[in-house]
Every structure is written in structure tokens, then in C-alpha cells.
Design an enzyme around this catalytic site. Structure first.
Site, PDB file in Angstrom:
ATOM      1  N   LYS A 736       0.852  -1.186   0.000  1.00 21.11           N
ATOM      2  CA  LYS A 736       0.000   0.000   0.000  1.00 21.11           C
ATOM      3  C   LYS A 736       0.890   1.240   0.000  1.00 21.11           C
ATOM      4  O   LYS A 736       1.558   1.539   0.985  1.00 21.11           O
ATOM      5  CB  LYS A 736      -0.914  -0.011   1.233  1.00 21.11           C
ATOM      6  CG  LYS A 736      -1.844   1.189   1.325  1.00 21.11           C
ATOM      7  CD  LYS A 736      -2.722   1.074   2.578  1.00 21.11           C
ATOM      8  CE  LYS A 736      -3.663   2.266   2.716  1.00 21.11           C
ATOM      9  NZ  LYS A 736      -4.500   2.166   3.926  1.00 21.11           N
ATOM     10  N   ASP A 842     -13.777   2.225   9.817  1.00 21.94           N
ATOM     11  CA  ASP A 842     -14.013   2.227   8.368  1.00 21.94           C
ATOM     12  C   ASP A 842     -14.261   0.817   7.849  1.00 21.94           C
ATOM     13  O   ASP A 842     -13.647   0.386   6.869  1.00 21.94           O
ATOM     14  CB  ASP A 842     -12.823   2.860   7.644  1.00 21.94           C
ATOM     15  CG  ASP A 842     -13.159   3.241   6.191  1.00 21.94           C
ATOM     16  OD1 ASP A 842     -14.359   3.381   5.879  1.00 21.94           O
ATOM     17  OD2 ASP A 842     -12.224   3.404   5.389  1.00 21.94           O
TER      18      ASP A 842
END
Length: 1018
Positions: A736, A842
Site C-alpha cells: 500500500k 471504516d
């Protein structure tokens, strides 16, 4: 003239012949001898006669004296055959059609099988025919319509199939056809409207479909109508409610819809029983129902009836059962329960069901004045406030009292101890405080006691040991303290569970656990229990779930645990246990959930049994372990001491060289780009554990072919994700890369590092390492490296982007349940088992990644918050500088109004995720506008419209699952539908607007484990 005389002569002659045919036994060819031969032919096909009832059927006695045979006095022909309840087995001979004088046949309650002979239709004198409670198969003969004198037809409790013959509608004398409990299909015959003598019609427990024919309005004498447990649909003809003779109307468990006429009580003045549960009726409960003054049973449960409830139900003086459960008869206001006071006039009242009915307001004290015959009062799952009346002990006949899942406060009254007939008492999921009344010990016959998830305090009363029939005791999730009374563990009756988790209990686990040999579930988790695990647990041979996590237990896992052959779930995490992991754990045949995390275990991890699948066990937080399967990536165990010392030296030297080279490169970069990097904040050394390997920008660029777009597997607001092959070992990873130009990306990176360094769980995406460096152009570069998840994201499975994916990516019912258990396990760990509570903030399908086995792993902790263990608030030293964010549709509503981050916000996101997985609809779907939402969409469908809203692909899977069941499609279909209802209820309860009303994740996990157990049971 002669012609007329000739015609008259012929008419008289025909009449005489007709009389001779019917009255002369020999005229039709059937005689006493043919009757005898017919009976012997019937006996010949009886294969079992355990009571020797037919032993008298022999040549030494006249057949009119044979057991069960009755003859007419005039012609000595058989007129009645009564062989009921003799356990006869065999076939019914077609020769029964030769007994032409038969008026009555009763072969009920035997084990005759095969086809019903069509020859029965030749018995034109027959008035009574009962073949009920046998095993007859195939279709009902249509030529029974030739038995024009038939008044009673009993065929219930057989295995008859096919349609109901419409020819039966010509039996104008028929008063009571009993066809219930068969496998009849097709629609209700319209011809039944011609049965002018019909008094009772029972077709329950078949597979009939279609609508109720309007022709039934002509059944003017009908008193009893039971169409329950079929597949009937459509609206009930209003004309049916005009049959004033009706006393019983039962249509339970169909798909019937529509409203009840407002004048129902006026058009049905003789009504005594009204059973309409498990349908799709809607609208108000007619106030006129009180005019049916003889009403005894009123059950409208599991529909969509709305309020208000008629206030004067108390005028129904003979009312015995009242059930409005699973409806919307309340508006959550203070007036919803006022009708209960009027029910004090119903002195025969025995059952009241008001569960899940949207009822609000104070629980009236008048419930203590209800009928002394009341044995069933169930009001769980509402919004009821106030306290339990102090005089509740007046209900001396009570056997079940369920007030769970409401908003009750105050204390449990001592008078509960007067309910000596009580078998089940549930008040869990309320806000009841004070101590547990010792008077509960007076109820010696109590079977189930659930006081969990309240605010109870004090100690566990020793008097509970007097409840010697108790098989379930749940007092978990309270504020109880002190030692666990030893006498509680002397209750050998405890089988279903002893749940003491999430309290403040201390001391040692009593060795008296030896007495609970049949206990299935024991939970003492999250207390202050100390000492060693008693070896006497070995006697609990039926134990399936043992949760001892979050205590101060020390020592080793007793070797006697090898005898727990039924164990499925074993959780001893977050204790001070030590020693090696016992190898016998790998030999326990049903162990599928093993948590040994955060102890002091050392040595080799087994690689067999439960240790073969990384998703089935957790060993996080034990830093002295080695070996095990490759997936857990532990170092190999040393073979010898010399080898161990040599390995240590190699590691130390290699590590020193790597650190030196890294520092040298860092200095070179620092000198070359000091101006560009002067204002950049370096990553804190505390953000990642030292054990993570050091990687550079160059390493990651090489791993991804220069961050090639061909290797990009995801793109988000703060970064892009690439697939890469890292290092000489060729480890496949997901990288990422943060977008430095994106505002807040740097803080997100720090937050994720800070969170990930604290956590480790089998259902969290495992971080490999992190990189904070500078790229070849001198730009700031930050990246996180994770284990690669070959299954992709849950998003790609729920909403495939191509037709090919839609055909290949189909998640079964059990797969979806397993994934939700995985996610719940991860959140249970984050919320309840970390040193400090962590809120993910989230949760959504794209942040759930799947491995090869489709085990779910929660990822992306960029918005996570670390809460203070003492206050539950975000500490200023952690990630509090991050703004409250989330994804539209999944973020808790209180966050949008400035509400404080909390674990209940994660539960909300989990509930929305659940509903999306089972409906196939995103929370942002265009259909959800205004007050309509995914939550309301599911809530409105519960419980009777669940099959209409579930994901079509899931519907296909559930049908296949039902058809493959050993218990038969019908039984399995009911079980699956019940589980789907429970699952959607969990989703709805997790996603309610008020945080305080949401479920806790530990309870969610427990409920899903129960659901999976039900579905997996044979």
C-alpha cells in the site's frame, strides 16, 4: 290406452327389480359368502397383528362374530368394520369393495400402507370412512364421490400426495372431511363450495397453494376451518368473514395477505379461535374484535399488524391466549401498553405474547394483577421502560417470564421468589441494577435463568444452588464481584451453559466443576479468576465451548483436557499460562476454534488437527513459539543447543550488517536531499516492532516492476495497492503506497502504523513491514507491506464487475456466515482483548480481504482510533488528531453529528455490512432515499418477507442446501428460513440509530456461532 298400461307395467317392474337389487342379498351377486371371503382376503394382506386381533377370523366362528365386525340383523351382511388402534400393518385389500352393505369403516391408528383401493368407491351405502393415522400413499381416489351418503371422511396423518379430487365436491352430505397432515398439493378445489352440509374442514399441514376460493362463502354451516401450514397466498375473500357460524378460523403459516375487516367482530359473533400467525396480514387489529364475546384464542403473531391495540380487550372474559408477537402494534410511545390494564378482567388468561412488537412506555404495575392462571408472559425485544413491579410474585402460575431486550431499570424484586412454578426467567439486555435476589433460590424447579447484559452488582447468591433443575445460568456482562460460590458448581443439572463472563469475579475456579458432567458451555472470560486451571474439568465430557480468556490464570493447560473429546471452542487467551502447547490439542476431533493468544507459551507449535488451518487457531502474543504450519510464519525450532547458539550468532551478525548498511544509506540520502527533507517528520521508532524486516524504496520498486499499473490491485483515497514479489524468498505481498499529495495521508500512515504494531489476530490482515523513505526523485515515500490475500476483497465477491465474475463468484450461505464470524472475531479482539480498545472506524466490503480458503481478514486501519482503557476516550497521544471519517452508508450516524468515536460505531458498520451481504444491496443503492435505508428495508421485511429481500444468488444456494438435507427439504427449509430471520435481526439490531441499543460484538459472535451450529447439525 294399451300403450299407457304397458308403460305403467314396465315402470312397476323396474321399481320392483330395483328394490330387489338393494334389499335382496343375492340379487347383485354379493352374498354372505362373498362378505366372508372379502374379510378373509383382507386378513390375508395384514402382515402384522401383534395383538392377534384377527385370530378369531377363522372358519370355526361365523364372520359376524369376528373381532371388529358388525352385521345387520336382517340379512347378516357386514355393515361396520372397526379395527382401530390395533397396530395392524399391511395393505388394504381391494376386496373391501365387495362389502357392499358397509356403512362404517374405521381402520384408524394402524400402520396400513400402499394405495387406497379405488374399490372403496363402490360402497354406495358408506357414511363413515376413517383411515387416519396410517401410512397410505399415492393419490386420494376420486371415485369416492360415488359414496353419495358419506358424512365423515378421515384421511389425516397419512402420506397422501397429489391434488384433492374436485369430484369430492359432489358429496352433498359430507360434514367433516379430514385431510390434514398429508403431502397434498395443488389448489383448494372450488367445488368444495358445493358441500352444503360441511361443518368442519381441516386441510392443515399439507403443501397446498394458490388462493382461498371465493366459492367457500357458500359454506353457510361451516363452524371449523383450519388451513394452517400450507403455501396458500393472496388475500382472504372478505365474504369468508361473513360466515356467521364460524367458531374457529386457523390459517397459520401461509403467505396470506390483506387486512382484516373492521367489522370482523360483528360478522363473526360466534368466533372462539382466531389463529392467523406467520402470514403477511397488515393493518390495524379491528376494534370490533371485542364483540366476539366468546373469543378464547387470539393469535396474530408474525405478521405486519399495526396499532393501536384495542383498549378494551378486557371485555373478552373468556380469553385464554393472546399473542401479538412480531408485529408493529406499538409506536414506541407511552400509551402502547395501556391495554394491558384492561386484561386484568380476563380471569382465564393463560398466555400473553407481545415479543418484538414495537411497544414502548412504562411497564404498568397492573401486570401483577393479571390472571392467576397466567403461565406465559413474553414481552422481549421491545422498548419498554420502568421497573419490574414489586408484586410480580402475584402471578403464581407463571412458568415463563421473558422481559429481555428492553430498557427496564431498577432492581429485581424479591417477590420473584414467590413464583415457585417458574421454569424460565429472562431479563437479559436491560439496565437492571442492584443485587441478584437471593429469593430466586426458592424456585427449585427453575430451568433457565438469564440475567446477562445488565448492571447487576454484588456477589452471586449461594442460594442459586437450590435451583437443582437449572440447566442454563447466564449472568454474564454485569458488574458482579467476589468469589464464585462452590455450590454453584455442584449443580449437576447445568447442561446448556454456565455463563459468568465479563464481570469482576475473583478467586479460583472451584474444583467442584467435576459435578457438571453434561455441561455444554462454560464461560468465565474477562474476570479476575486466578490460580491454575483445575484438572477436574476433564469430567465435563459433553463440553463444546470453554472460554476462560481475559483472566489471571497461570500454569499449564492440564493434560486431562485430552478427555474433552466434544470440545469445539477453546479460548484461554489473555492469561499468564506457560509451558508448551500440548500436542494432544491437535487430536481433539471437533476442535475448530482455538485461541491461545497473549500468554507465555513456548516451544513448538503443532501442525496437525486444529493447527492445520491458520483461520482456526490464534497464538498471537506468545513470543517464544516456533514451528507450526508455514502460514503462521514462525521461525523453525532449533534442533540442538549448539545449533541454537550458532543460529543466534548468525542472526546477530546479519542483523548488525543490515543495520549498518541501512544507516549508511540513510546518511547518504540525508546529505544529498537535506533541503528537501528538512521539514519532513520521520516515522517514530515506536510505530513498528523491531522484528519487521527493513525494506527500501528500491526493494519495493523492484517487487512491483516499478509500481507498474499491471500490478495495481486497488486504488483508494489515501493510497494505491500493488501486488509484489518481495525478497529472495519470493514472498507475495500487497504493498500500500501512500499518496503524499493527498491531505492527511501522512497522518493516516502514522495512525495505521501505530495501530498495527499493537495488534495481531488471525482475522486481521498481517503486516509484513513498513517503509518511510525517499524515492529516486527525492520525493517523500511511505508504504505499508501486507500479506497478499489471493481471494481479493469481499467487495469483488458481493458486487462482481463482469458476467464471468458473477458466474464464478458465488458465496454460499455457510461461507457468508463464516466470513461474518471472522469479522466479528476480529472486532471482538479489537474491542475486548487488546490492552487498549481499538475502533476501526471504516469497516466496509472493500476493507475485508479473503485468503485462499475464503477466510476473512479485516484491513485498512488508516482511520482507526485507540481508546484509553480507563476512560474509553481517545488519548491525546494517539490518533486523536485525525478527523472523524468513514465511508458514506457504513459510518455510524452519530459520527456525522459530532458524536464521539466508540466501539458501537464499529458495530453499526458491521450491521450494515451484514445486511449488504445477505440482501446483495449496497447501503448507497439508489432505492434508498429519504427515510428509506438498508436498515429499514430489512427491518420492514422481518420476519415474514425475508425470502423476498435476500440476495437471489443466496436464495439459490439455500434451496440447494435444503434439497440436499438428510432431514428432508421441508424440515431443512424451515430451519434455514429461521436462521435467515435470525441473521437479519442481528443486522437490524446492530444498525439501529441509537448506539446504546446496538448489540455488543461479543454477543453477535455468540449468536452467529449458534446459527452456524444449527445449520451444520444433521
Amino acid at each position: 290406452m294399451i300403450s299407457r298400461l304397458l308403460n305403467s307395467f314396465l315402470f312397476i317392474l323396474c321399481a320392483l327389480c330395483s328394490i330387489n337389487y338393494f334389499e335382496n342379498p343375492t340379487a347383485s351377486g354379493f352374498t354372505n359368502e362373498t362378505d366372508r371371503e372379502a374379510l378373509l382376503a383382507m386378513k390375508h394382506l395384514v402382515l402384522s397383528d401383534p395383538f392377534r386381533a384377527l385370530s378369531s377370523w377363522n372358519a370355526s366362528l361365523h364372520f359376524c362374530t369376528w373381532h371388529g365386525v358388525a352385521c345387520g340383523s336382517k340379512h347378516q351382511r357386514v355393515i361396520a368394520l372397526n379395527l382401530s388402534s390395533l397396530q395392524l400393518a399391511g395393505f388394504l385389500s381391494p376386496h373391501i369393495g365387495n362389502l357392499t352393505f358397509l356403512r362404517r369403516i374405521d381402520l384408524s391408528k394402524n400402520n396400513f400402507h400402499g394405495t387406497i383401493p379405488e374399490e372403496v368407491g363402490q360402497l354406495f351405502r358408506l357414511q363413515y370412512l376413517s383411515l387416519s393415522n396410517n401410512s397410505f400413499q399415492d393419490e386420494l381416489p376420486g371415485n369416492l364421490s360415488h359414496c353419495s351418503n358419506l358424512r365423515f371422511l378421515g384421511m389425516e396423518g397419512n402420506n397422501l400426495t397429489g391434488k384433492i379430487p374436485s369430484e369430492l365436491g359432489s358429496l352433498s352430505n359430507l360434514r367433516a372431511p379430514g385431510l390434514l397432515k398429508n403431502h397434498l398439493t395443488g389448489s383448494l378445489p372450488r367445488s368444495f363450495g358445493n358441500l352444503s352440509s360441511l361443518v368442519s374442514l381441516s386441510l392443515r399441514e399439507n403443501n397446498l397453494e394458490g388462493s382461498i376460493p371465493i366459492e367457500f362463502e357458500r359454506l353457510s354451516r361451516l363452524a371449523y376451518l383450519d388451513l394452517s401450514f400450507n403455501n396458500l397466498s393472496g388475500m382472504v375473500p372478505e365474504e369468508l368473514y361473513n360466515i356467521s357460524s364460524l367458531s374457529t378460523v386457523a390459517m397459520v403459516s401461509n403467505n396470506l395477505s390483506g387486512r382484516l375487516p373492521l367489522d370482523l367482530g360483528l360478522t363473526l359473533p360466534n368466533l372462539q379461535t382466531l389463529y392467523l400467525g406467520l402470514n403477511r396480514f397488515l393493518g390495524p387489529v379491528p376494534a370490533s374484535i371485542v364483540n366476539s364475546s366468546g373469543l378464547e384464542y387470539l393469535d396474530l403473531a408474525s405478521n405486519s399488524f399495526s396499532g393501536p391495540v384495542p383498549k378494551n380487550l378486557g371485555s373478552l372474559r373468556y380469553l385464554q391466549i393472546l399473542n401479538f408477537g412480531f408485529n408493529k402494534i406499538g409506536d414506541k410511545n407511552n400509551n402502547d401498553l395501556t391495554f394491558l390494564t384492561s386484561l386484568t378482567n380476563c380471569t382465564d388468561l393463560k398466555e400473553i405474547g407481545l415479543y418484538k412488537s414495537n411497544l414502548g412506555g412504562l411497564l404498568p404495575n397492573s401486570i401483577a394483577n393479571l390472571s392467576t392462571n397466567l403461565y406465559y408472559l413474553v414481552m422481549w425485544g421491545n422498548y419498554i421502560t420502568g421497573t419490574i413491579p414489586t408484586k410480580i410474585g402475584n402471578l403464581k402460575s407463571s412458568q415463563a417470564l421473558d422481559l429481555a431486550d428492553n430498557m427496564l431499570t431498577g432492581r429485581l424484586p424479591e417477590s420473584i421468589g414467590k413464583l415457585v412454578m417458574l421454569k424460565e426467567f429472562y431479563v437479559h439486555l436491560n439496565k437492571i441494577s442492584g443485587e441478584i435476589p437471593s429469593a430466586l433460590g426458592n424456585i427449585s424447579g427453575l430451568l433457565k435463568l438469564d440475567l446477562g447484559v445488565n448492571l447487576l452488582e454484588g456477589t452471586i447468591p449461594v442460594s442459586l444452588a437450590n435451583c437443582t433443575s437449572l440447566n442454563l445460568l447466564d449472568i454474564s456482562h454485569n458488574h458482579l464481584s467476589g468469589f464464585i460460590p462452590e455450590k454453584i458448581f455442584s449443580l449437576s443439572s447445568l447442561t446448556l451453559g454456565l455463563l459468568l463472563g465479563s464481570n469482576r469475579l475473583s478467586g479460583r475456579l472451584p474444583s467442584q466443576v467435576v459435578n457438571m458432567r453434561n455441561l455444554i458451555q462454560l464461560d468465565i472470560s474477562r474476570n479476575k479468576i486466578c490460580g491454575e486451571i483445575p484438572s477436574t474439568l476433564e469430567t465435563c465430557l459433553m463440553l463444546e465451548t470453554l472460554n476462560m480468556s481475559g483472566n489471571f490464570l497461570r500454569g499449564t493447560i492440564p493434560s486431562s483436557f485430552k478427555k474433552l473429546r466434544s470440545i469445539r471452542v477453546l479460548d484461554v487467551s489473555c492469561n499468564n499460562l506457560s509451558g508448551q502447547i500440548p500436542e494432544f490439542l491437535a487430536d481433539l476431533p471437533f476442535l475448530s476454534n482455538l485461541n491461545l493468544s497473549f500468554n507465555e507459551f513456548e516451544g513448538k507449535v503443532p501442525a496437525e488437527g486444529a493447527f492445520e488451518n491458520a483461520s482456526q487457531f490464534s497464538i498471537a502474543g506468545n513470543n517464544k513459539l516456533c514451528g507450526g504450519i508455514k502460514a503462521i510464519q514462525l521461525p523453525e525450532c532449533p534442533r540442538t543447543k549448539q545449533h541454537k547458539r550458532f543460529s543466534k550468532r548468525v542472526v546477530i551478525i546479519a542483523s548488525s550488517v543490515a543495520v549498518f548498511i541501512t544507516l549508511l544509506l540513510a546518511c547518504i540520502f540525508a546529505v544529498g536531499y537535506r533541503k528537501l527533507s528538512a521539514n519532513r517528520k520521520p516515522l517514530s521508532a515506536s510505530t513498528m516492532e523491531k522484528k519487521f524486516q527493513i525494506v527500501s524504496y528500491q526493494d519495493l520498486a523492484r517487487a512491483t516492476d516499478g509500481f507498474s499499473s499491471a500490478n495495481m490491485i486497488g486504488d483508494g483515497g489515501y493510497g494505491s495497492v500493488y501486488k509484489g514479489i518481495l525478497g529472495p524468498d519470493g514472498q507475495t505481498v500487497a504493498i500500500k503506497v501512500l499518496k503524499p499529495e493527498q491531505r492527511g495521508a501522512n497522518r493516516t500512515f502514522v495512525a495505521e502504523c501505530e495501530t498495527l504494531r499493537r495488534i495481531r489476530h488471525r482475522n486481521l490482515v498481517k503486516i509484513v513491514t513498513a517503509c518511510s523513505s525517499i524515492d529516486f526523485k527525492g520525493n517523500d515515500f511511505k508504504a505499508l507491506v501486507f500479506d497478499f490475500m489471493p481471494g481479493g476483497s469481499l467487495e469483488s465477491w458481493l458486487h462482481p464487475s463482469t458476467v464471468e465474475s458473477q458466474n464464478s463468484k458465488r458465496l454460499s450461505l455457510l461461507q457468508r456466515i463464516s466470513m461474518l464470524i471472522d469479522v466479528a472475531s476480529a472486532f471482538d479482539y479489537l474491542h475486548n482483548h487488546c490492552d487498549e480498545q481499538i475502533v476501526h472506524c471504516d469497516l466496509k466490503p472493500s476493507n475485508i480481504l479473503l485468503d485462499n480458503d475464503l477466510t476473512a481478514h479485516v484491513g485498512d486501519f488508516g482511520l482507526a482510533r485507540i481508546l484509553s482503557a480507563a476512560t474509553g476516550e481517545t488519548p491525546s497521544t494517539s490518533t486523536s488528531s485525525l478527523g472523524v471519517r468513514g465511508t458514506v452508508g457504513y459510518v455510524a450516524p452519530e459520527y456525522g453529528m459530532g458524536g464521539q468515536v466508540s466501539i458501537s460505531g464499529d458495530v453499526y458498520s458491521y450491521g450494515i455490512l451484514l445486511l449488504e451481504m445477505f440482501t446483495g444491496k449496497r447501503p448507497t443503492d439508489s432505492m434508498f432515499t429519504g427515510n428509506n435505508s438498508l436498515h429499514n428495508f430489512a427491518k420492514t421485511a422481518l420476519p415474514d418477507q425475508v425470502s423476498e429481500i435476500i440476495d437471489p444468488l443466496l436464495k439459490i444456494d439455500t434451496q440447494q442446501l435444503a434439497e440436499s438435507s438428510r432431514n428432508g427439504p421441508s424440515s431443512s427449509r424451515d430451519k434455514i428460513e429461521g436462521c435467515l430471520i435470525s441473521i437479519l435481526q442481528i443486522g437490524v439490531l446492530c444498525s439501529v440509530e441509537l448506539p446504546s441499543e446496538r448489540m455488543v460484538i461479543a454477543e453477535v459472535l455468540s449468536e452467529f456461532n449458534k446459527i452456524r451450529k444449527i445449520l451444520c447439525s444433521k
